[in-house]
Write a protein that holds these residues in place. Structure first.
Motif, PDB file in Angstrom:
ATOM      1  N   UNK A 368      51.591  38.380  66.915  1.00  0.00           N
ATOM      2  CA  UNK A 368      52.949  38.278  66.386  1.00  0.00           C
ATOM      3  C   UNK A 368      53.037  39.098  65.112  1.00  0.00           C
ATOM      4  N   UNK A 369      53.935  40.071  65.113  1.00  0.00           N
ATOM      5  CA  UNK A 369      54.100  40.948  63.961  1.00  0.00           C
ATOM      6  C   UNK A 369      55.559  40.944  63.514  1.00  0.00           C
ATOM      7  N   UNK A 370      55.785  40.513  62.283  1.00  0.00           N
ATOM      8  CA  UNK A 370      57.137  40.439  61.725  1.00  0.00           C
ATOM      9  C   UNK A 370      58.075  39.661  62.646  1.00  0.00           C
ATOM     10  N   UNK A 371      57.603  38.482  63.075  1.00  0.00           N
ATOM     11  CA  UNK A 371      58.357  37.578  63.949  1.00  0.00           C
ATOM     12  C   UNK A 371      58.610  38.144  65.342  1.00  0.00           C
ATOM     13  N   UNK A 372      57.965  39.260  65.673  1.00  0.00           N
ATOM     14  CA  UNK A 372      58.082  39.847  67.015  1.00  0.00           C
ATOM     15  C   UNK A 372      56.766  39.634  67.756  1.00  0.00           C
ATOM     16  N   UNK A 373      56.836  39.027  68.924  1.00  0.00           N
ATOM     17  CA  UNK A 373      55.627  38.760  69.699  1.00  0.00           C
ATOM     18  C   UNK A 373      55.357  39.882  70.677  1.00  0.00           C
ATOM     19  N   UNK A 374      54.113  40.325  70.709  1.00  0.00           N
ATOM     20  CA  UNK A 374      53.686  41.367  71.643  1.00  0.00           C
ATOM     21  C   UNK A 374      53.231  40.646  72.908  1.00  0.00           C
ATOM     22  N   UNK A 375      54.171  40.360  73.789  1.00  0.00           N
ATOM     23  CA  UNK A 375      53.915  39.471  74.919  1.00  0.00           C
ATOM     24  C   UNK A 375      52.885  40.030  75.893  1.00  0.00           C
ATOM     25  N   UNK A 376      52.875  41.340  76.102  1.00  0.00           N
ATOM     26  CA  UNK A 376      51.904  41.910  77.053  1.00  0.00           C
ATOM     27  C   UNK A 376      50.481  41.574  76.622  1.00  0.00           C
ATOM     28  N   UNK A 377      50.180  41.703  75.351  1.00  0.00           N
ATOM     29  CA  UNK A 377      48.838  41.397  74.849  1.00  0.00           C
ATOM     30  C   UNK A 377      48.547  39.900  74.925  1.00  0.00           C
ATOM     31  N   UNK A 378      49.566  39.089  74.658  1.00  0.00           N
ATOM     32  CA  UNK A 378      49.388  37.635  74.718  1.00  0.00           C
ATOM     33  C   UNK A 378      49.031  37.201  76.133  1.00  0.00           C
ATOM     34  N   UNK A 379      49.705  37.759  77.147  1.00  0.00           N
ATOM     35  CA  UNK A 379      49.462  37.342  78.529  1.00  0.00           C
ATOM     36  C   UNK A 379      48.182  37.933  79.107  1.00  0.00           C
ATOM     37  N   UNK A 380      47.796  39.100  78.647  1.00  0.00           N
ATOM     38  CA  UNK A 380      46.571  39.704  79.201  1.00  0.00           C
ATOM     39  C   UNK A 380      45.317  38.941  78.795  1.00  0.00           C
ATOM     40  N   UNK A 381      45.381  38.208  77.677  1.00  0.00           N
ATOM     41  CA  UNK A 381      44.215  37.400  77.280  1.00  0.00           C
ATOM     42  C   UNK A 381      43.909  36.305  78.301  1.00  0.00           C
ATOM     43  N   UNK A 382      44.857  35.413  78.649  1.00  0.00           N
ATOM     44  CA  UNK A 382      44.537  34.397  79.655  1.00  0.00           C
ATOM     45  C   UNK A 382      44.267  34.990  81.032  1.00  0.00           C
ATOM     46  N   UNK A 383      44.887  36.158  81.335  1.00  0.00           N
ATOM     47  CA  UNK A 383      44.611  36.813  82.614  1.00  0.00           C
ATOM     48  C   UNK A 383      43.137  37.209  82.692  1.00  0.00           C
ATOM     49  N   UNK A 384      42.651  37.849  81.623  1.00  0.00           N
ATOM     50  CA  UNK A 384      41.244  38.247  81.585  1.00  0.00           C
ATOM     51  C   UNK A 384      40.313  37.052  81.568  1.00  0.00           C
ATOM     52  N   UNK A 385      40.684  36.004  80.847  1.00  0.00           N
ATOM     53  CA  UNK A 385      39.857  34.807  80.761  1.00  0.00           C
ATOM     54  C   UNK A 385      39.732  34.143  82.123  1.00  0.00           C
ATOM     55  N   UNK A 386      40.866  34.000  82.826  1.00  0.00           N
ATOM     56  CA  UNK A 386      40.854  33.388  84.157  1.00  0.00           C
ATOM     57  C   UNK A 386      40.018  34.224  85.124  1.00  0.00           C
ATOM     58  N   UNK A 387      40.084  35.553  84.985  1.00  0.00           N
ATOM     59  CA  UNK A 387      39.320  36.419  85.889  1.00  0.00           C
ATOM     60  C   UNK A 387      37.816  36.270  85.650  1.00  0.00           C
ATOM     61  N   UNK A 388      37.413  36.131  84.402  1.00  0.00           N
ATOM     62  CA  UNK A 388      35.995  35.930  84.085  1.00  0.00           C
ATOM     63  C   UNK A 388      35.501  34.612  84.684  1.00  0.00           C
ATOM     64  N   UNK A 389      36.292  33.548  84.535  1.00  0.00           N
ATOM     65  CA  UNK A 389      35.923  32.252  85.121  1.00  0.00           C
ATOM     66  C   UNK A 389      35.826  32.378  86.638  1.00  0.00           C
ATOM     67  N   UNK A 390      36.765  33.107  87.230  1.00  0.00           N
ATOM     68  CA  UNK A 390      36.772  33.353  88.674  1.00  0.00           C
ATOM     69  C   UNK A 390      35.486  34.028  89.140  1.00  0.00           C
ATOM     70  N   UNK A 391      35.083  35.085  88.452  1.00  0.00           N
ATOM     71  CA  UNK A 391      33.882  35.840  88.840  1.00  0.00           C
ATOM     72  C   UNK A 391      32.630  34.968  88.704  1.00  0.00           C
TER      73      UNK A 391
END
Length: 406
Positions: A368-391
């Motif tokens: 979050x920068x100046x009250x603006x959320x960078x949503x793509x980066x926020x969502x890619x974290x749980x996506x990558x985390x779930x994929x690691x657990x999957x593997x």
């Protein structure tokens, strides 16, 4: 439909209407109306986990021993109505948090109590319970549709005007109704002394021996880990959709509950045809995929990606969490089944999501920068985390056969 079945169905409808009526839009309300940070929003959502941790003690030590389940249910919802009204009046996060913590401490035990009341009136719960429980899902869906399309409290203008606050008033009134209605439910007395739930069963100690088996231990740890990306959805999905300009976001999110009903019907087919490992892997993959879709979707040309991500909720939830409950039931002995289910619930909705909400809050603040959320980066974290657990799960968990009838 008999009179008892009708009353139980109304009970389920009200129970989940209340939850769906405020919890879905909580993150949006806190961020826009109370100016809460990502970490503070995570704290608010984590009250669900604290409630889940406390719930077994309320049910096991009070409802199972001393008082009728429907009376405890009524009292807790009346307390909840008062606390929900205080949440409606709160003007800042510092005032809001103690009330939401108290509310979830009172509400989470009622999830088990409505099941207890239902089972207490059924001759064959395996055949009858689904017909009653489905009205809970309908209640959640109706709450979202009422908020979005009935009152339009989640529109851009309404959010800016603080109209989402009204969800707490609405749910306070429904909680009051539920509390009073609970006293009209069929009597569900506590277990007799000889069948009373012991502290070992409440804590799931009798089921701990199941962790000695390698496969179940891997499943147990994976269940905790997959709750970390799960927390991102509960905490950030509605704020994300409203932030990027998706109209009637709360109503559109009910697509997830609709798909949950449909995929529940498909679950036995997948379990019997592909086995528990493939089914669990599909559930994990759906979590990773939905967050990638969220990362690259938008309210215009990419809205289909967002709706697909929401619709994946049925696979995400049913194929991992429901199939996981079936797997746990199959692995447990007849004596330890209740303890095993309590243990896995405590681990996921308690410990796992408690960690998950804390992580989701930190990651949201980080991007979050100046009250603006960078949503793509926020969502890619749980996506990558779930994929690691999957593997990891795919490599370590050994294939075994589990019947969908377990």
């Amino acid at each position: 439909m008999s009179s008892v079945t009708l009353r139980l169905s109304v009970m389920m409808f009200l129970q989940f209407f209340i939850w769906g009526g405020w919890f879905v839009t909580l993150g949006t309300f806190l961020g826009n109306s109370l100016g809460a940070t990502g970490s503070e929003i995570g704290m608010a959502f984590s009250t669900q986990s604290w409630g889940a941790i406390i719930a077994p003690f309320v049910v096991g030590l009070i409802a199972d021993r001393y008082f009728n389940a429907e009376r405890v249910l009524g009292v807790l919802h009346l307390i909840g109505a008062l606390l929900m009204y205080q949440m409606y009046q709160a003007q800042n996060f510092g005032n809001f948090y103690p009330y939401v913590l108290g509310y979830m401490t009172a509400y989470m035990p009622t999830l088990a109590l409505v099941n207890s009341v239902s089972f207490g009136q059924m001759q064959d719960p395996s055949k009858e319970f689904g017909k009653v429980r489905v009205w809970g899902t309908v209640g959640w869906i109706v709450a979202g549709l009422v908020i979005s399309y009935g009152f339009s409290w989640d529109s851009t203008e309404a959010i800016a005007g603080g109209m989402l606050r009204n969800t707490f008033l609405l749910c306070s009134l429904v909680s009051l109704l539920m509390g009073l209605f609970s006293f009209t439910l069929p009597a569900t007395p506590p277990k007799v002394a000889g069948e009373s739930t012991g502290l070992r069963e409440i804590l799931g100690i009798d089921a701990l021996s199941m962790l000695r088996e390698r496969n179940f231990l891997i499943f147990f740890l994976s269940s905790i880990l997959i709750c970390i990306p799960l927390a991102f959805y509960y905490q950030n999905a509605n704020p994300f959709l409203t932030d990027i300009g998706v109209e009637n976001a709360t109503g559109k999110m009910t697509i997830g509950q609709m798909s949950e009903v449909l995929f529940m019907l498909a679950l036995p087919v997948f379990l019997n045809r592909f086995g528990i490992k493939i089914t669990l892997l599909l559930g994990m993959f759906a979590w990773a995929l939905r967050y990638v879709l969220f990362a690259y979707g938008n309210a215009d040309s990419g809205v289909l990606l967002l709706l697909t991500g929401i619709a994946l909720h049925g696979i995400c939830y049913d194929f991992f969490f429901v199939s996981g409950q079936i797997y746990t039931n199959a692995k447990a002995t007849e004596h330890s089944r209740s303890a095993a289910q309590g243990l896995i619930t405590l681990a996921t909705y308690g410990v796992g999501m408690l960690i998950g909400f804390a992580v989701a809050g930190q990651i949201t603040d980080m991007y979050t920068q100046q009250d603006e959320r960078i949503w793509a980066s926020i969502w890619l974290f749980p996506a990558g985390f779930a994929f690691v657990v999957l593997v990891l799960f795919g490599f370590i968990f050994k294939t075994e056969k589990v019947s969908a009838n377990a």
